[in-house]
Design an enzyme around this catalytic site. Structure first.
Site, short mmCIF file in Angstrom:
data_model
loop_
_atom_site.label_atom_id
_atom_site.label_comp_id
_atom_site.label_asym_id
_atom_site.label_seq_id
_atom_site.Cartn_x
_atom_site.Cartn_y
_atom_site.Cartn_z
N SER A 33 -13.93 -50.93 45.30
CA SER A 33 -14.66 -49.78 44.75
C SER A 33 -14.87 -48.75 45.85
O SER A 33 -14.71 -49.05 47.03
CB SER A 33 -16.02 -50.27 44.23
OG SER A 33 -16.89 -49.19 43.99
N TYR A 74 -24.05 -54.39 43.52
CA TYR A 74 -22.66 -53.95 43.34
C TYR A 74 -22.07 -53.54 44.69
O TYR A 74 -20.96 -53.93 45.06
CB TYR A 74 -22.62 -52.80 42.35
CG TYR A 74 -21.23 -52.38 41.91
CD1 TYR A 74 -20.55 -53.08 40.91
CD2 TYR A 74 -20.59 -51.29 42.48
CE1 TYR A 74 -19.28 -52.69 40.50
CE2 TYR A 74 -19.33 -50.89 42.07
CZ TYR A 74 -18.67 -51.60 41.08
OH TYR A 74 -17.41 -51.21 40.67
P1 NAD Z 1 -15.13 -52.47 32.05
O1 NAD Z 1 -16.58 -52.78 31.90
O2 NAD Z 1 -14.47 -51.49 31.14
O3 NAD Z 1 -14.27 -53.81 32.06
C1 NAD Z 1 -14.70 -55.01 32.67
C2 NAD Z 1 -13.90 -56.16 32.12
O4 NAD Z 1 -14.43 -57.39 32.63
C3 NAD Z 1 -13.99 -56.24 30.60
O5 NAD Z 1 -12.75 -56.66 30.06
C4 NAD Z 1 -15.06 -57.29 30.39
O6 NAD Z 1 -15.01 -57.93 29.14
C5 NAD Z 1 -14.78 -58.24 31.55
N1 NAD Z 1 -15.96 -59.04 31.85
C6 NAD Z 1 -17.24 -58.59 32.03
N2 NAD Z 1 -18.07 -59.62 32.22
C7 NAD Z 1 -17.31 -60.75 32.18
C8 NAD Z 1 -17.60 -62.13 32.30
N3 NAD Z 1 -18.83 -62.56 32.49
N4 NAD Z 1 -16.58 -63.01 32.22
C9 NAD Z 1 -15.31 -62.59 31.99
N5 NAD Z 1 -14.97 -61.29 31.87
C10 NAD Z 1 -15.96 -60.38 31.96
O7 NAD Z 1 -15.01 -51.95 33.53
P2 NAD Z 1 -13.79 -51.39 34.38
O8 NAD Z 1 -14.17 -50.06 34.85
O9 NAD Z 1 -12.50 -51.58 33.71
O10 NAD Z 1 -13.92 -52.38 35.64
C11 NAD Z 1 -12.90 -53.22 36.08
C12 NAD Z 1 -13.10 -53.47 37.56
O11 NAD Z 1 -12.95 -52.23 38.26
C13 NAD Z 1 -14.47 -54.00 37.93
O12 NAD Z 1 -14.35 -54.94 38.99
C14 NAD Z 1 -15.19 -52.77 38.40
O13 NAD Z 1 -16.24 -53.07 39.29
C15 NAD Z 1 -14.07 -52.05 39.09
N6 NAD Z 1 -14.28 -50.62 39.31
C16 NAD Z 1 -14.47 -49.75 38.27
C17 NAD Z 1 -14.67 -48.41 38.55
C18 NAD Z 1 -14.89 -47.38 37.48
O14 NAD Z 1 -15.19 -46.24 37.81
N7 NAD Z 1 -14.76 -47.70 36.21
C19 NAD Z 1 -14.67 -47.96 39.86
C20 NAD Z 1 -14.47 -48.86 40.88
C21 NAD Z 1 -14.27 -50.19 40.59
#
Ligand code: NAD
Length: 256
Positions: free
Chosen positions: A148, A161
């Site tokens: 991130s 986080y």
């Molecule tokens: P999102 O919330 O859309 O997706 C998260 C996914 O993880 C979903 O499919 C959800 O069902 C799954 N998940 C959540 N809790 C779970 C659990 N207990 N067991 C199994 N699966 C679980 O978020 P995203 O933005 O797609 O995030 C994906 C990754 O990218 C994460 O690690 C997040 O921290 C990281 N990230 C996101 C951003 C952003 O701006 N969206 C930025 C930096 C990093």
């Protein structure tokens, strides 16, 4: 092999955690488009992802598991299940992650433990379980962790986080050091501000959303397909000599 062929992932099996939506779904589709069969792991069903992967002509096997609560033994059992169904595993994308927003002064133990468990403990023990399988297979392996901007910056109201994502960057380097001799590459992608459920609360807050957008040199929020390209690159032979690095896919956010 031509440069283009070195991006191809035919005959490869990729595990993607958190594949039901967002960046995980985007990366699963990118890897499938490049030729890989996909194992999705999520705590909800992944019907939409399955349908889209199959439309690309690839296999999809879904495993429902809660990655906050799972133990190292549970993760080993998942790897055994994958090997039984798919024959082998070549790529692991540790994508599933959560964020909890609360002022640091009031931050609860639950908000600390849940985030640390899924974002870092599960990432470490799943990497370990899959690396053991790579070594048993005696094949090259790729592990791609999702970091991130908060692997580099402090963030606001998200202390667990920030701690977890800084740790993701750290263990990406630690594991790359220990496993490079086994022909295992461990790298991370640090997405910038992406339009997914993870940032819904931020995007719904007009003031914060505008502050963020104004600071992104590319002038837009990122999309799942933006990270899919980096993921396919890191999963393929063109990234063979990249070890332990966290690549920002952030529209220039960190350069600012
Ligand atoms: P999102 O919330 O859309 O997706 C998260 C996914 O993880 C979903 O499919 C959800 O069902 C799954 N998940 C959540 N809790 C779970 C659990 N207990 N067991 C199994 N699966 C679980 O978020 P995203 O933005 O797609 O995030 C994906 C990754 O990218 C994460 O690690 C997040 O921290 C990281 N990230 C996101 C951003 C952003 O701006 N969206 C930025 C930096 C990093």
């Amino acid at each position: 092999m031509s440069m283009i062929d070195r991006f191809r992932l035919e005959q490869k099996v990729a595990i993607v955690t958190g594949a039901s939506t967002g960046l995980g779904q985007g990366m699963a589709l990118g890897l499938a488009d490049a030729g890989a069969d996909i194992v999705g792991i999520d705590y909800v069903q992944m019907d939409g992802t399955k349908e889209m992967v199959e439309k690309l002509g690839r296999q999809f096997h879904g495993i429902v598991a809660d990655l906050i609560k799972i133990t190292p033994d549970g993760l080993e059992a998942i790897v055994a299940d994958v090997v039984q169904k798919m024959g082998h595993v070549d790529i692991l994308v540790n994508n599933a992650g959560i964020i909890r927003r609360q002022d640091a002064i009031d931050f609860s133990e639950q908000n600390w433990d849940d985030v640390i468990n899924i974002n870092i403990k599960t990432v470490f023990f799943f990497s370990q379980a899959v690396a053991k399988q790579f070594i048993r297979q005696n094949t090259a392996g790729k592990i791609i962790n999702i970091a991130s901007m908060l692997s580099f910056q402090g963030g606001i109201r998200v202390p667990s986080y920030t701690a977890s994502k800084s740790a993701v960057k750290g263990i990406t380097m630690a594991l790359a050091n220990e496993w490079a001799t086994h022909n295992i590459n461990v790298n991370a992608i640090a997405p910038g501000y992406m339009a997914t459920n993870n940032t819904k609360q931020l995007r719904d807050d007009e003031v914060r959303a505008n502050q963020i957008l104004e600071r992104i040199p590319a002038g837009r929020w990122g999309l799942p397909e933006d990270v899919a390209g980096a993921c396919v690159f890191l999963a393929g032979d063109n990234a063979q000599y990249i070890n332990g690095y966290t690549v920002a896919v952030d529209g220039g956010w960190l350069a600012r």
